[in-house]
Design a protein around this motif. Structure first.
Motif, short mmCIF file in Angstrom:
data_model
loop_
_atom_site.label_atom_id
_atom_site.label_comp_id
_atom_site.label_asym_id
_atom_site.label_seq_id
_atom_site.Cartn_x
_atom_site.Cartn_y
_atom_site.Cartn_z
N PHE A 18 7.07 26.74 24.64
CA PHE A 18 8.44 26.77 25.19
C PHE A 18 9.50 26.69 24.09
O PHE A 18 10.52 27.37 24.15
CB PHE A 18 8.62 25.63 26.19
N GLY A 19 9.25 25.84 23.07
CA GLY A 19 10.25 25.64 22.01
C GLY A 19 10.70 26.94 21.37
O GLY A 19 11.89 27.16 21.15
N ASP A 20 9.74 27.82 21.06
CA ASP A 20 10.07 29.11 20.45
C ASP A 20 10.30 30.20 21.50
O ASP A 20 10.48 31.37 21.15
CB ASP A 20 8.92 29.57 19.52
N ASN A 21 10.26 29.81 22.79
CA ASN A 21 10.43 30.76 23.89
C ASN A 21 9.41 31.90 23.82
O ASN A 21 9.75 33.07 23.97
CB ASN A 21 11.86 31.32 23.91
N ILE A 22 8.16 31.53 23.56
CA ILE A 22 7.07 32.51 23.46
C ILE A 22 6.35 32.55 24.81
O ILE A 22 5.88 31.52 25.29
CB ILE A 22 6.05 32.11 22.36
N PRO A 23 6.25 33.72 25.45
CA PRO A 23 5.51 33.78 26.72
C PRO A 23 4.01 33.54 26.49
O PRO A 23 3.49 33.89 25.43
CB PRO A 23 5.76 35.21 27.22
N GLN A 24 3.34 32.96 27.46
CA GLN A 24 1.92 32.68 27.28
C GLN A 24 1.11 33.95 27.09
O GLN A 24 0.02 33.94 26.51
CB GLN A 24 1.35 31.87 28.47
N SER A 25 1.65 35.08 27.54
CA SER A 25 0.93 36.36 27.38
C SER A 25 0.66 36.66 25.90
O SER A 25 -0.33 37.31 25.57
CB SER A 25 1.74 37.50 28.00
N VAL A 26 1.53 36.17 25.00
CA VAL A 26 1.32 36.40 23.56
C VAL A 26 0.02 35.71 23.12
O VAL A 26 -0.80 36.29 22.40
CB VAL A 26 2.53 35.87 22.74
N TYR A 27 -0.15 34.48 23.57
CA TYR A 27 -1.36 33.68 23.23
C TYR A 27 -2.61 34.33 23.83
O TYR A 27 -3.62 34.52 23.16
CB TYR A 27 -1.17 32.27 23.79
N ASP A 28 -2.47 34.71 25.11
CA ASP A 28 -3.62 35.29 25.82
C ASP A 28 -3.98 36.68 25.27
O ASP A 28 -5.15 37.02 25.17
CB ASP A 28 -3.32 35.38 27.32
N ASN A 29 -2.94 37.48 24.93
CA ASN A 29 -3.18 38.81 24.34
C ASN A 29 -3.97 38.71 23.04
O ASN A 29 -4.83 39.53 22.76
CB ASN A 29 -1.84 39.48 23.98
N LEU A 30 -3.58 37.72 22.23
CA LEU A 30 -4.26 37.53 20.94
C LEU A 30 -5.76 37.32 21.18
O LEU A 30 -6.60 38.03 20.60
CB LEU A 30 -3.66 36.34 20.20
N ILE A 31 -6.08 36.36 22.05
CA ILE A 31 -7.50 36.05 22.30
C ILE A 31 -8.22 37.25 22.92
O ILE A 31 -9.30 37.65 22.48
CB ILE A 31 -7.63 34.80 23.20
N GLY A 32 -7.57 37.89 23.92
CA GLY A 32 -8.20 39.03 24.60
C GLY A 32 -8.44 40.20 23.67
O GLY A 32 -9.52 40.83 23.71
N THR A 33 -7.47 40.51 22.82
CA THR A 33 -7.60 41.67 21.91
C THR A 33 -8.65 41.39 20.84
O THR A 33 -9.43 42.28 20.47
CB THR A 33 -6.24 42.01 21.27
N ILE A 34 -8.69 40.16 20.35
CA ILE A 34 -9.71 39.81 19.35
C ILE A 34 -11.11 39.87 19.97
O ILE A 34 -12.06 40.37 19.35
CB ILE A 34 -9.42 38.43 18.71
N HIS A 35 -11.25 39.42 21.22
CA HIS A 35 -12.55 39.55 21.92
C HIS A 35 -13.01 41.01 21.92
O HIS A 35 -14.17 41.31 21.66
CB HIS A 35 -12.43 39.08 23.36
N LYS A 36 -12.07 41.89 22.22
CA LYS A 36 -12.39 43.33 22.31
C LYS A 36 -12.90 43.86 20.95
O LYS A 36 -13.72 44.77 20.90
CB LYS A 36 -11.10 44.06 22.74
N HIS A 37 -12.38 43.28 19.87
CA HIS A 37 -12.74 43.78 18.54
C HIS A 37 -13.78 42.91 17.82
O HIS A 37 -13.98 43.07 16.61
CB HIS A 37 -11.47 43.91 17.69
N LEU A 38 -14.45 42.03 18.56
CA LEU A 38 -15.50 41.22 17.92
C LEU A 38 -16.62 42.07 17.31
O LEU A 38 -17.20 41.67 16.30
CB LEU A 38 -16.06 40.19 18.90
#
Length: 598
Positions: free
Chosen positions: A259-279
């Motif tokens: 919340f402090g940096d006004n970052i949507p949770q989708s940024v966090y989830d996208n990171l994990i999801g995209t890295i999973h795809k490229h494992l």
């Protein structure tokens, strides 16, 4: 030279020019006295922050005080860092620290007082035509925070809990750094030496596999003996996060931290999801590592072993400056002109001397050029450090030059982008210039390992934090066995079937200090991905991408981080920047595979 020179013996041309901040001690003392006087003026606004005129006047005083205090603090500490044993600057640093606390305390009523206004009153103030845009942004941010700010009594109570909330981190620090003792292990010469945190990394980078294996097992055996205490400590930290999220009305601890940096949770989830795809790329890199190390099985203790026979790149500071300057040609003449100023005009403190602070950083105060502290050695790593720290310095230079004081400070979410971009351009330049296969392989493995440690490993840490907090929020217990199982399974997922995921690694969660600054590590992976995306755009598109990137540097903190990046062409709310980073990683692996097949 085995003996380090004293600070007084260091040539002036190798030292930063702090006289650009204060001509002499008398100038510092005069400004210190001015701040002491100004602090007394703040109280006249208490109870009066109800209209735009009073708020604007109060903000102006707050800015003036904050800037002067920052200048005093930065100068005193940079002097202290020149020689940490020098008593005069130790006490100056303490004096500046105390002043900073005093100023913060004097200003602390401002936010709660403005937030005590109703939502409608706040919205009315934001519309006031007399208010500067930078002050309007402050009020908009306060309005955004308002649902999570409690009553005066509740805030007072939470402030008192503040010291208690530091306990998990403090206890972990004492246990990890002071009380925990590791056994003796054999070094490369067969001598028994005591294992320490610092030596552990050196042992993992050893060419001798027995040394690596023994150090690895000794470290995790030791953590294993403390598993119950360490699990209780990490649990206490998770419980603390849940308490604050609940008290401040956030849906979860993760959303509270973003919340402090006004970052949507989708940024966090996208990171994990995209890295999973490229494992599969990570698994492919592990297969290549196994082949290069010529081992039947790749183990966890082989991950930091050097892949190329000893290759010594001897690069003097003057050569490093020239190579960095040439490598940043894609960023254009304006950027390189500022870079040259940094090299020529006393921004940089270059070499190690007796008592000097270790490591490297970029720092400074608004209104004066930035400064960079180095401890330069004539090697590849130091050249990358120079490029990295000058990336930070020029980010601050452009940011300060194009924004009022209040908008100039950029977030940590953005900070690593500018520094890592310089490293990416330097690496691209070195690879393009490299003609010798051994040198090329050395550079490729250096870069590929940055992807492994900064993107994949930090994302795995981020996923561990998310899983652990979600379980606690669902009311599930986090026993040592549970924590170890979650952590071990993540390692198997990230490193793949092609390597032996040693059982010992299940205790690694117990030695990661970042887990006590929760939901922080993802910023390393997003910053690295954003920088890689920028470098790819700059090298592919040229001037339009450079103009967007310079716009990013000039934005400072004038908008939310995610918006600043989006305007510059990197949208972290989508998987695209991480996808672009992965395509760069794939090309590194392909080049390494080609070199090994020759």
């Amino acid at each position: 030279m085995s003996q380090l020179p004293k600070r007084s013996e260091t040539s002036a041309e190798h030292c930063w020019n702090l006289e650009d901040l204060y001509a002499d001690q008398a100038a510092w003392d005069a400004e210190y006295a001015e701040v002491r006087k100004k602090v007394g003026e703040v109280s006249r606004f208490e109870g009066k922050l109800k209209d735009a005129a009073a708020i604007a006047e109060c903000f102006e005083l707050e800015d003036a005080l904050s800037l002067l205090t920052e200048r005093l603090y930065v100068y005193a500490n940079m002097r202290h860092h020149e020689d940490m044993a020098e008593g005069k600057y130790q006490s100056l640093s303490e004096k500046a620290k105390k002043l900073s606390v005093e100023v913060n305390e004097a200003l602390s009523f401002i936010t709660p007082e403005i937030l005590s206004l109703s939502e409608d009153e706040l919205k009315g103030l934001i519309q006031a035509p007399s208010l500067k845009p930078t002050y309007r942004r402050t009020l908009e941010e306060m309005l955004r925070q308002k649902p999570h700010v409690l009553s005066k009594n509740e805030e007072s109570l939470l402030a008192q809990v503040g010291n208690l909330s530091q306990a998990p981190n403090t206890i972990f620090g004492m246990l990890n750094n002071a009380d925990m003792k590791f056994p003796k292990v054999k070094n490369e010469k067969g001598e028994e030496v005591e294992l320490t945190h610092g030596r552990y990394i050196q042992f993992l980078e050893s060419r001798n596999r027995d040394v690596r294996r023994e150090a690895f097992k000794a470290v995790y055996d030791t953590y294993g003996k403390w598993r119950n205490t360490l699990a209780a400590t990490l649990n206490a930290n998770v419980t603390k996060n849940l308490f604050y999220a609940n008290a401040r009305h956030y849906p979860s601890a993760l959303e509270m931290s973003l919340f402090g940096d006004n970052i949507p949770q989708s940024v966090y989830d996208n990171l994990i999801g995209t890295i999973h795809k490229h494992l599969p790329l990570m698994h492919r890199y592990m297969a290549l590592r196994k082949k290069l190390l010529k081992v039947d099985e790749l183990h966890m203790y082989d991950l930091f072993a050097p892949l190329v026979d000893e290759f010594d790149m001897n690069i003097t500071y003057d050569e490093a400056k020239k190579i960095v300057f040439d490598s940043l040609a894609p960023l254009g003449d304006d950027y390189r002109h500022a870079l040259q100023d940094g090299f020529d005009k006393g921004w940089i403190d270059i070499y190690e001397n007796e008592g000097k602070r270790s490591g490297a950083y970029s720092w400074g105060a608004f209104g004066t050029h930035p400064y960079v502290l180095l401890n330069h050695k004539d090697n590849l790593n130091s050249m990358f450090t120079l490029a990295h720290e000058m990336g930070h310095a020029l980010h601050s230079y452009y940011s300060d030059d194009n924004n009022p004081y209040r908008d100039a400070q950029y977030t940590i979410f953005l900070a690593e982008v500018a520094s890592t971009l310089n490293e990416a351009l330097l690496m691209d330049y070195l690879l393009a210039k490299s003609t010798e296969a051994k040198e090329k392989m050395y550079l490729l493995t250096y870069y590929a390992d940055q992807f492994r440690t900064t993107v994949f490993r930090q994302t795995m840490f981020a996923e561990f934090e998310k899983v652990v907090h979600a379980k606690a929020e669902a009311g599930e217990s986090l026993t040592p066995q549970e924590l170890s199982e979650i952590y071990y399974d993540l390692n198997v997922k990230y490193y793949g079937d092609g390597m032996v995921v040693d059982k010992d690694i299940e205790m690694e969660w117990a030695r990661i200090p970042h887990f006590y600054t929760s939901f922080y590590v993802y910023k390393y992976a997003t910053g690295f991905s954003a920088a890689t995306s920028f470098s790819k755009q700059i090298l592919d598109e040229g001037k339009p991408a450079v103009d967007r990137y310079l716009g990013f540097l000039k934005s400072g903190g004038s908008d939310y981080s995610i918006n600043i990046l989006k305007k510059a062409g990197v949208d972290m709310s989508t998987p695209e920047p991480i996808e672009q980073a992965m395509s760069v990683f794939e090309s590194l692996i392909e080049q390494m595979e080609q070199l090994t097949s020759k």
